[in-house]
Design an enzyme around this catalytic site. Structure first.
Site, short mmCIF file in Angstrom:
data_model
loop_
_atom_site.label_atom_id
_atom_site.label_comp_id
_atom_site.label_asym_id
_atom_site.label_seq_id
_atom_site.Cartn_x
_atom_site.Cartn_y
_atom_site.Cartn_z
N TYR A 55 -15.28 2.68 9.83
CA TYR A 55 -13.81 2.55 9.74
C TYR A 55 -13.16 3.00 11.05
O TYR A 55 -12.34 2.29 11.64
CB TYR A 55 -13.28 3.40 8.57
CG TYR A 55 -11.79 3.68 8.64
CD1 TYR A 55 -10.86 2.69 8.36
CD2 TYR A 55 -11.32 4.94 9.01
CE1 TYR A 55 -9.50 2.94 8.44
CE2 TYR A 55 -9.96 5.21 9.09
CZ TYR A 55 -9.05 4.20 8.81
OH TYR A 55 -7.70 4.45 8.89
N GLY A 94 0.82 -1.22 0.00
CA GLY A 94 0.00 0.00 0.00
C GLY A 94 0.85 1.26 0.00
O GLY A 94 2.08 1.22 -0.14
N ILE A 117 1.44 3.69 2.49
CA ILE A 117 2.40 3.88 3.59
C ILE A 117 3.32 2.67 3.69
O ILE A 117 4.54 2.81 3.87
CB ILE A 117 1.65 4.12 4.92
CG1 ILE A 117 0.75 5.36 4.79
CG2 ILE A 117 2.64 4.29 6.08
CD1 ILE A 117 -0.17 5.61 5.98
N1 LIG Z 1 -3.19 7.25 4.55
C1 LIG Z 1 -3.64 7.88 5.64
O1 LIG Z 1 -3.82 9.10 5.64
C2 LIG Z 1 -3.91 7.12 6.92
C3 LIG Z 1 -4.36 7.83 8.03
C4 LIG Z 1 -4.63 7.14 9.21
C5 LIG Z 1 -4.40 5.79 9.29
N2 LIG Z 1 -3.96 5.11 8.20
C6 LIG Z 1 -3.74 3.66 8.33
O2 LIG Z 1 -2.47 3.32 7.83
C7 LIG Z 1 -2.50 2.02 7.23
C8 LIG Z 1 -2.00 2.09 5.79
O3 LIG Z 1 -2.83 2.98 5.06
P1 LIG Z 1 -2.57 3.38 3.54
O4 LIG Z 1 -3.03 4.77 3.37
O5 LIG Z 1 -1.19 2.99 3.17
O6 LIG Z 1 -3.65 2.44 2.83
P2 LIG Z 1 -3.48 1.41 1.61
O7 LIG Z 1 -4.86 0.97 1.29
O8 LIG Z 1 -2.66 2.03 0.55
O9 LIG Z 1 -2.65 0.24 2.28
C9 LIG Z 1 -3.24 -0.82 3.00
C10 LIG Z 1 -2.73 -2.12 2.41
O10 LIG Z 1 -3.30 -3.20 3.16
C11 LIG Z 1 -3.65 -4.22 2.24
N3 LIG Z 1 -4.71 -5.02 2.82
C12 LIG Z 1 -6.02 -4.68 2.99
N4 LIG Z 1 -6.70 -5.69 3.50
C13 LIG Z 1 -5.82 -6.72 3.67
C14 LIG Z 1 -5.94 -8.04 4.14
N5 LIG Z 1 -7.12 -8.54 4.55
N6 LIG Z 1 -4.84 -8.82 4.17
C15 LIG Z 1 -3.64 -8.35 3.74
N7 LIG Z 1 -3.46 -7.09 3.27
C16 LIG Z 1 -4.55 -6.29 3.24
C17 LIG Z 1 -4.12 -3.49 1.00
O11 LIG Z 1 -4.07 -4.30 -0.17
C18 LIG Z 1 -3.16 -2.31 0.97
O12 LIG Z 1 -2.05 -2.57 0.14
C19 LIG Z 1 -3.96 1.55 7.34
O13 LIG Z 1 -4.08 0.76 8.50
C20 LIG Z 1 -4.74 2.84 7.51
O14 LIG Z 1 -5.95 2.63 8.19
C21 LIG Z 1 -3.71 5.75 7.01
#
Ligand SMILES: NC(=O)c1ccc[n+]([C@@H]2O[C@H](COP(=O)([O-])OP(=O)(O)OC[C@H]3O[C@@H](n4cnc5c(N)ncnc54)[C@H](O)[C@@H]3O)[C@@H](O)[C@H]2O)c1
Length: 317
Positions: free
Chosen positions: A153, A10, A12
């Site tokens: 969420y 993903g 991050i």
């Molecule tokens: N981007 C932001 O601003 C933000 C803010 C607060 C919290 N977060 C948290 O940070 C984390 C990463 O966020 P991101 O923005 O990189 O999102 P993203 O969707 O780009 O990354 C999440 C990754 O998790 C994988 N994933 C989802 N379900 C899965 C499963 N069941 N098994 C294995 N892999 C799975 C997805 O394929 C994806 O690649 C998440 O937990 C998100 O809730 C992000």
């Protein structure tokens, strides 16, 4: 150190793995199921940056699949788990509550069970500023009580924090839950507002703005977030919840103006009502991160935005 990073393909996760692998003492096992929330090709492209690194091993696995997860845990002597895998969008969570619970809550429980079974003591979990809901405070700090998240969420993230706290009380697991505030930058998710605004304006397309532009967000540059996550892996804290934000709050309409300035274009804006689950304001108090992790964000929004736009330009060329 040997890390397990869930959600490694993903936004991050891929930036984090890339940074971890710069340290030749690290080995990273990455898990991702290429969740359909946004296209698999984007995530595969993210992975290309390190998939051939000899210190990286990838598993296309779902964290709700206990059997596959157990095989991975039993095969590697993991020392630290950085758990990012989640269904990450706020808006779709209203229609897909069961899926959000399955991945975000049950998936996290699987990780905790296996960490306990294989005696892995260090967990970093990415929680979210959305757990604060519309808490009526100028700055959001970790000691605010009785939080009322306003989306499924956000509820799953708050629930995960509680479950993780309980595990740390009854096992040897140490955990830090980092509440991330709107992260932006290289490889940003396509559903996030900055990505849409920049791409649409670049391509002379209208942008849709939800609300009247007076909502605001604490935008955190990806490199600062990644550094904060890595710092958190270094501290032996039993259980802490820590904000990782820029310590700043920018109005949506000002963000659009800055993008216009950077692209030297005027946006055609379509105004729509605010969407369910969107909070009015986020503004982090980051004194705890400074005190406990000796971490502090370095990137001013204008600078981060410039770098992000350069990244989008290089991608489009
Ligand atoms: N981007 C932001 O601003 C933000 C803010 C607060 C919290 N977060 C948290 O940070 C984390 C990463 O966020 P991101 O923005 O990189 O999102 P993203 O969707 O780009 O990354 C999440 C990754 O998790 C994988 N994933 C989802 N379900 C899965 C499963 N069941 N098994 C294995 N892999 C799975 C997805 O394929 C994806 O690649 C998440 O937990 C998100 O809730 C992000």
């Amino acid at each position: 150190m040997k890390f397990l990073v869930t959600g490694c393909a993903g936004f991050i996760g891929s930036n984090l793995v890339e940074k971890l692998l710069l340290n030749s003492d690290n080995f990273v096992i990455g898990i991702d199921n290429f969740d359909a929330f946004y296209p698999k090709e984007i995530k595969q492209n993210n992975l290309k940056n390190f998939i051939n690194n000899k210190k990286f091993e990838f598993y296309e696995t779902d964290i709700t699949n206990k059997k596959e997860l157990k095989n991975i845990f039993s095969k590697h002597n993991i020392e630290c788990v950085i758990h990012l895998a989640a269904k990450a969008g706020v808006r779709p969570s209203f229609d897909k509550q069961e899926e959000y619970i399955a991945t975000n809550i049950n998936g996290t429980q699987n990780i905790l069970e296996l960490m306990n079974k294989y005696n892995i003591q260090k967990l970093i979990f990415t929680s979210s500023s959305s757990v604060y809901g519309n808490a009526d405070y100028e700055k959001l700090s970790e000691d605010i009580e009785n939080l009322s998240p306003i989306s499924p969420y956000a509820n799953t993230k708050l629930e995960c924090e509680k479950i993780i706290r309980e595990y740390t009380q009854k096992t040897d697991i140490n955990a830090i839950c980092l509440r991330l505030f709107t992260v932006y930058g290289k490889r940003q998710r396509p559903d996030l507002a900055i990505t849409k605004f920049v791409k649409n304006l670049m391509n002379n397309k209208e942008i849709t703005l939800y609300g009247d532009g007076s909502t605001s967000r604490d935008y955190t540059y990806i490199d600062d977030t990644v550094n904060g996550i890595i710092e958190a892996t270094k501290y032996p804290l039993k259980f802490e919840i820590i904000n990782l934000g820029a310590g700043n709050s920018i109005l949506l309409k000002d963000m659009v103006t800055l993008i216009e300035k950077e692209l030297k274009k005027n946006a055609k804006i379509k105004y729509m009502p605010m969407q369910k689950g969107d909070v009015f304001k986020t503004y982090s108090d980051i004194s705890k991160a400074k005190r406990l992790l000796k971490w502090q964000p370095k990137t001013k929004f204008e600078q981060g935005l410039h770098q992000f736009i350069e990244f989008i330009r290089s991608e489009q060329e």
